[in-house]
Design a protein around this motif. Structure first.
Motif, PDB file in Angstrom:
ATOM      1  N   TYR A 138      11.817  -5.763  12.417  1.00  0.00           N
ATOM      2  CA  TYR A 138      12.985  -5.191  11.892  1.00  0.00           C
ATOM      3  C   TYR A 138      14.272  -5.903  12.528  1.00  0.00           C
ATOM      4  CZ  TYR A 138       9.794  -1.879   9.970  1.00  0.00           C
ATOM      5  OH  TYR A 138       8.621  -1.476   9.407  1.00  0.00           O
ATOM      6  N   ALA A 178       3.659   1.630  -1.164  1.00  0.00           N
ATOM      7  CA  ALA A 178       5.225   1.411  -0.958  1.00  0.00           C
ATOM      8  C   ALA A 178       5.935   1.131  -2.371  1.00  0.00           C
ATOM      9  CB  ALA A 178       5.508   0.467   0.113  1.00  0.00           C
ATOM     10  N   LYS A 228       2.499  -4.194  19.698  1.00  0.00           N
ATOM     11  CA  LYS A 228       1.573  -4.566  18.284  1.00  0.00           C
ATOM     12  C   LYS A 228       0.810  -6.169  18.445  1.00  0.00           C
ATOM     13  CE  LYS A 228       4.927  -3.428  15.168  1.00  0.00           C
ATOM     14  NZ  LYS A 228       5.299  -2.736  13.649  1.00  0.00           N
ATOM     15  N   HIS A 241      -1.959  -4.746   2.441  1.00  0.00           N
ATOM     16  CA  HIS A 241      -1.336  -3.836   3.338  1.00  0.00           C
ATOM     17  C   HIS A 241      -2.083  -2.488   3.596  1.00  0.00           C
ATOM     18  CE1 HIS A 241       2.997  -5.506   2.955  1.00  0.00           C
ATOM     19  NE2 HIS A 241       2.004  -6.742   2.691  1.00  0.00           N
ATOM     20  N   HIS A 289      14.621  -0.794  13.635  1.00  0.00           N
ATOM     21  CA  HIS A 289      13.964   0.127  12.777  1.00  0.00           C
ATOM     22  C   HIS A 289      14.408   1.424  12.940  1.00  0.00           C
ATOM     23  CE1 HIS A 289      10.993   3.354  11.700  1.00  0.00           C
ATOM     24  NE2 HIS A 289      10.560   2.219  10.720  1.00  0.00           N
ATOM     25  N   ASP A 341      12.897  -1.067  20.358  1.00  0.00           N
ATOM     26  CA  ASP A 341      12.083  -1.605  19.225  1.00  0.00           C
ATOM     27  C   ASP A 341      11.488  -2.900  19.458  1.00  0.00           C
ATOM     28  OD1 ASP A 341      11.544  -0.820  16.570  1.00  0.00           O
ATOM     29  OD2 ASP A 341      13.234  -2.111  15.786  1.00  0.00           O
ATOM     30  N   ALA A 366       1.987   2.298  14.275  1.00  0.00           N
ATOM     31  CA  ALA A 366       1.026   1.049  13.714  1.00  0.00           C
ATOM     32  C   ALA A 366       0.006   0.609  14.885  1.00  0.00           C
ATOM     33  CB  ALA A 366       2.091   0.196  13.083  1.00  0.00           C
ATOM     34  N   ARG A 378       2.646   1.588  10.073  1.00  0.00           N
ATOM     35  CA  ARG A 378       2.550   2.790  10.213  1.00  0.00           C
ATOM     36  C   ARG A 378       2.829   3.516   8.908  1.00  0.00           C
ATOM     37  NH1 ARG A 378       7.646   6.000  12.717  1.00  0.00           N
ATOM     38  NH2 ARG A 378       8.311   5.752  10.627  1.00  0.00           N
ATOM     39  N   GLY A 379       3.648   3.127   7.995  1.00  0.00           N
ATOM     40  CA  GLY A 379       4.014   3.692   6.883  1.00  0.00           C
ATOM     41  C   GLY A 379       5.223   4.805   7.147  1.00  0.00           C
ATOM     42  N   ASP A 380       5.890   5.249   6.001  1.00  0.00           N
ATOM     43  CA  ASP A 380       7.256   5.976   6.306  1.00  0.00           C
ATOM     44  C   ASP A 380       6.903   7.432   6.578  1.00  0.00           C
ATOM     45  OD1 ASP A 380       9.406   4.156   6.483  1.00  0.00           O
ATOM     46  OD2 ASP A 380       9.386   4.036   4.197  1.00  0.00           O
ATOM     47  N   HIS A 398       8.347  -2.339  21.304  1.00  0.00           N
ATOM     48  CA  HIS A 398       7.119  -1.826  20.423  1.00  0.00           C
ATOM     49  C   HIS A 398       6.443  -2.800  19.670  1.00  0.00           C
ATOM     50  CE1 HIS A 398       7.486   1.933  22.355  1.00  0.00           C
ATOM     51  NE2 HIS A 398       8.640   2.087  21.722  1.00  0.00           N
ATOM     52  N   TYR A 440       0.837  -1.303  -0.065  1.00  0.00           N
ATOM     53  CA  TYR A 440       0.095  -0.071   0.015  1.00  0.00           C
ATOM     54  C   TYR A 440       0.792   1.135  -0.092  1.00  0.00           C
ATOM     55  CZ  TYR A 440      -4.131   3.040   1.640  1.00  0.00           C
ATOM     56  OH  TYR A 440      -5.100   3.726   2.079  1.00  0.00           O
TER      57      TYR A 440
END
Ligand code: FAD
Length: 295
Positions: free
Chosen positions: A147, A51, A167, A77, A151, A160, A127, A107-109, A163, A49
């Motif tokens: 990641y 990306a 999620k 996505h 991240h 990280d 997210a 979340r998206g960048d 978090h 989505y």
């Protein structure tokens, strides 16, 4: 079918990611390549989505098309940080009306403009907020990103990891990693996830690099570490497109076999709308994927 039911079967499986086009004029050709990948019957396919140069406009349409024409389960996505609550809600309703039940909640960048603005004015910041909203909105199977090499916005891995756990606690039923070119990084990360109490399936993301130009872009996009073994392949074969493609497919296949052999049953491939690459990898694994090893 829900993705979590596929992952829980504990058979070795391979899934592929595709991305939507930027322009409507190329939608038809993207539909064709995604269908060609679907025709090889991967375990599921995910559709990004906004990306990788694609947009968000056609994600749901492509996901539905794959599902309806080839009965391949799809994972749509959805990103939130640059969207209004109203926009996200309308996408959720669109997914429900299309029968899409699997969502990768992201979340998206942050664009430079967004990053420079005050988060107090954003409808979504992380997210986890989208995951909570999806949980309340319907019967979705939700995936989330993680990641192995931390991240880039995170001050350290410990934070990280916490978090990521948030999620999962909020309702993410599986995780997919950023691309990794060194399996040891994935294994170490998985160990750390388990240590903080994350027990859901984690799919390593494998990106077959099939031309030398892709290398720089992949590193810029992901920040992933390139092992010397892989750099040597690019140095040696990079100037010969056919040889580079063959070597890139072999490298990705080798990574996948190593993951399977070490107990990782589900692997996600960033197939980049390349049916020939997806099929070549499946062909390389045909006897492996076709057998039950009594695990
Ligand atoms: P988050 O989970 O929100 O994390 C972002 C950062 O915030 C991390 O550093 C995290 O540690 C930190 N954080 C999280 N919660 C908190 C909190 N409560 N307090 C403080 N810090 C916190 N991008 C797209 O635009 N479209 C796609 O389709 C797409 N697909 C992807 C698929 C996969 C498998 C992966 C790995 C990435 C994908 N991305 C996609 C990229 C992704 O949107 C970016 O990497 C983005 O920067 C982070 O998204 P996230 O969902 O991991 O964010």
């Amino acid at each position: 079918m829900k993705i979590i039911d596929i992952l829980n079967k504990r058979n070795m499986s391979l899934s592929f990611e595709v991305f939507p086009p930027k322009k409507e004029s190329t939608l038809e050709s993207v539909m064709e390549v995604t269908e060609e990948i679907a025709a090889s019957h991967p375990a599921f396919m995910s559709v990004t989505y906004g990306a990788g140069g694609g947009t968000s406009r056609y994600t749901m349409e492509i996901a539905r098309n794959i599902m309806e024409k080839h009965q391949v389960p799809t994972l749509a996505h959805l990103t939130c940080v640059s969207s209004s609550r109203e926009m996200v809600r309308s996408k959720i309703e669109e997914m429900k009306s299309m029968g899409i039940r699997n969502v990768m909640a992201l979340r998206g960048d942050l664009t430079p403009e967004l990053a420079a603005s005050d988060p107090a004015g954003w409808d979504y910041r992380y997210a986890v907020e989208l995951i909570r909203e999806l949980k309340e909105s319907g019967d979705f199977c939700i995936g989330a990103a993680c990641y192995p090499e931390v991240h880039p916005d995170s001050p350290n891995q410990k934070e990280d990891l916490l978090h990521i756990k948030e999620k999962v606690d909020a309702g993410a039923e599986f995780l997919t990693t950023q691309m990794v070119f060194d399996n040891n990084l994935f294994f170490n990360f998985l160990y750390k996830l388990r240590e903080v109490g994350v027990t859901v399936p984690v799919l390593p993301g494998i990106m077959p690099i099939t031309n030398a130009n892709q290398v720089e872009r992949a590193i810029k996009l992901s920040g992933s570490f390139m092992p010397q073994r892989f750099k040597s392949i690019v140095d040696y074969f990079g100037s010969d497109p056919d040889a580079m493609k063959q070597a890139g497919i072999a490298y990705a296949t080798d990574q996948i076999i190593d993951l399977y052999a070490n107990g990782i049953t589900n692997v996600h491939v960033y197939s980049m709308n390349k049916p020939d690459v997806a099929k070549a990898i499946l062909q390389n694994l045909s006897d492996i994927l076709g057998k039950d090893f009594n695990r």
